[in-house]
Design a protein around this motif. Structure first.
Motif: not given
Ligand code: TXA
Ligand code: MG
Length: 335
Positions: A98-100, A117-125, A181-186
């Motif tokens: 998620l780009v937050l 001014d955003s950050l891409a964040l992910r919780v890997p499994a 790779e992960s899907s990136v959602v803005d």
């Protein structure tokens, strides 16, 4: 100093503890996630994050994904609105980034945001990624552990071959199950946008938060969108229904044309999940000098097929002349 022996280590408790200590000391560690192997650094350490760009030969303007062990940690760095919470609940831990909007108090290096001014964040499994995040107690910046512009690694040895001399350690957690790779959602604007199709399908995302827009054209929002990317050295011929002499064949499904110098089938049964998991390893296996090109059979444009075709189109896109040489020199302009 680059280590002389192979830096690959089976990811047992001892190796994970050593890897965590190395990360806290500002060094680079490659580790498995369920999507692809990541080239990890302490995201709060500017010098360590800069070393990632150096090791990948990656252009500075490419922002990095920051990995956290859970939603509570993500909330320290990015602003979570209702949409983000719903997506997190549905897909984390998992193959979603998620780009937050970046929280001003986040200690994450500004280099990870690359001026946005955003950050891409992910919780890997992946359990090894989870154990490493817990052990080092820092958010980890981690792009895919390949040289810029090249095929992403889905096995520890892929990392060792390409950038083994640039990392302190490669934690071996086996083959990546998702393989793409992960899907990136803005989520920084009023309409959510899919910046990069990946391991979670658009349909699955839209079932949770409703319609998702395309990435905007114009200024670069996500370098995963650059047209030439994930490139093998051999040319790719897409939508192939036959094979030409000396071509290798990347097949899909039960009916495969004859005559290929070598064939790898992404899925004999036409299963797109299996095909995604095998994609990058198959491209590597067929990317050999004795083949004139890699012919790629058509892959259906649905479900994970969208992410697979996205990677294949980028791999097939024309490249700068300098990049067509099998040279270790990375692109100047690709991720
Ligand atoms: O599955 C994955 O996402 C893997 C594993 C290791 O987690 N990581 C990965 O990272 O693919 P990387 O750096 O190769 O791709 C990151 C993607 C790029 O397309 C980048 O442009 C985008 O995420 N991205 C990162 N931060 C962004 C931001 N603030 N705004 C827009 N796009 C961003
Ligand atoms: Mg990448």
């Amino acid at each position: 100093m680059a280590p002389q022996r192979s830096p690959i280590r089976r990811a047992d408790a001892t190796a994970i503890a050593e890897a965590a200590a190395a990360l806290r000391a500002g060094r680079l560690v490659a580790f498995p996630t369920e999507t692809v192997y990541g080239l990890g650094a302490d995201a709060t350490n500017d010098a360590a994050v800069a070393a990632i760009f150096e090791a990948k030969g990656r252009p500075r303007f490419n922002p990095l994904i920051v990995h956290c062990p859970n939603l509570e940690q993500v909330a320290r760095h990015g602003s979570l609105d209702e949409r983000a919470k719903k997506l997190a609940e549905a897909f984390w831990p998992g193959a979603l980034t998620l780009v937050l909007e970046r929280r001003p108090e986040s200690p994450v290096s500004l280099l990870c945001s690359a001026g946005l001014d955003s950050l891409a964040l992910r919780v890997p499994a992946h359990p090894v990624a989870q154990a490493l995040l817990e052990a080092c107690d820092r958010p980890l910046a981690a792009p895919s552990a390949n040289p810029s512009g090249r095929v992403s690694p889905t096995e520890a040895r892929h990392v060792a071959e390409a950038i083994g001399d640039k990392v302190e350690m490669i934690l071996d957690g086996g083959s990546c199950q998702v393989g793409i790779e992960s899907s990136v959602v803005d989520l920084t604007g009023p309409t959510p946008r899919l910046l990069r199709p990946g391991g979670v399908t658009r349909e699955a995302l839209e079932a949770i938060i409703g319609e998702i827009g395309e990435a905007e054209a114009g200024p670069l929002r996500s370098p995963g969108l650059l047209s030439s990317h994930y490139a093998p050295l051999r040319p790719l011929r897409l939508e192939a229904r036959d094979v030409r002499p000396s071509e290798a064949l990347l097949a899909f499904g039960p009916e495969v044309p004859d005559g290929a110098a070598e064939t790898v089938n992404l899925s004999e049964t036409g299963d797109l999940t299996q095909a995604a998991a095998r994609l990058f390893a198959a491209l590597r296996a067929l990317d050999r000098p004795q083949f004139s090109a890699i012919a790629v059979m058509p892959i259906p444009e649905r479900g994970l097929g969208v992410a697979i075709n996205d990677r294949l189109r980028r791999a097939a896109a024309p490249r700068a002349a300098a990049d067509q040489q099998p040279s270790p020199t990375p692109h100047a302009s690709l991720d």
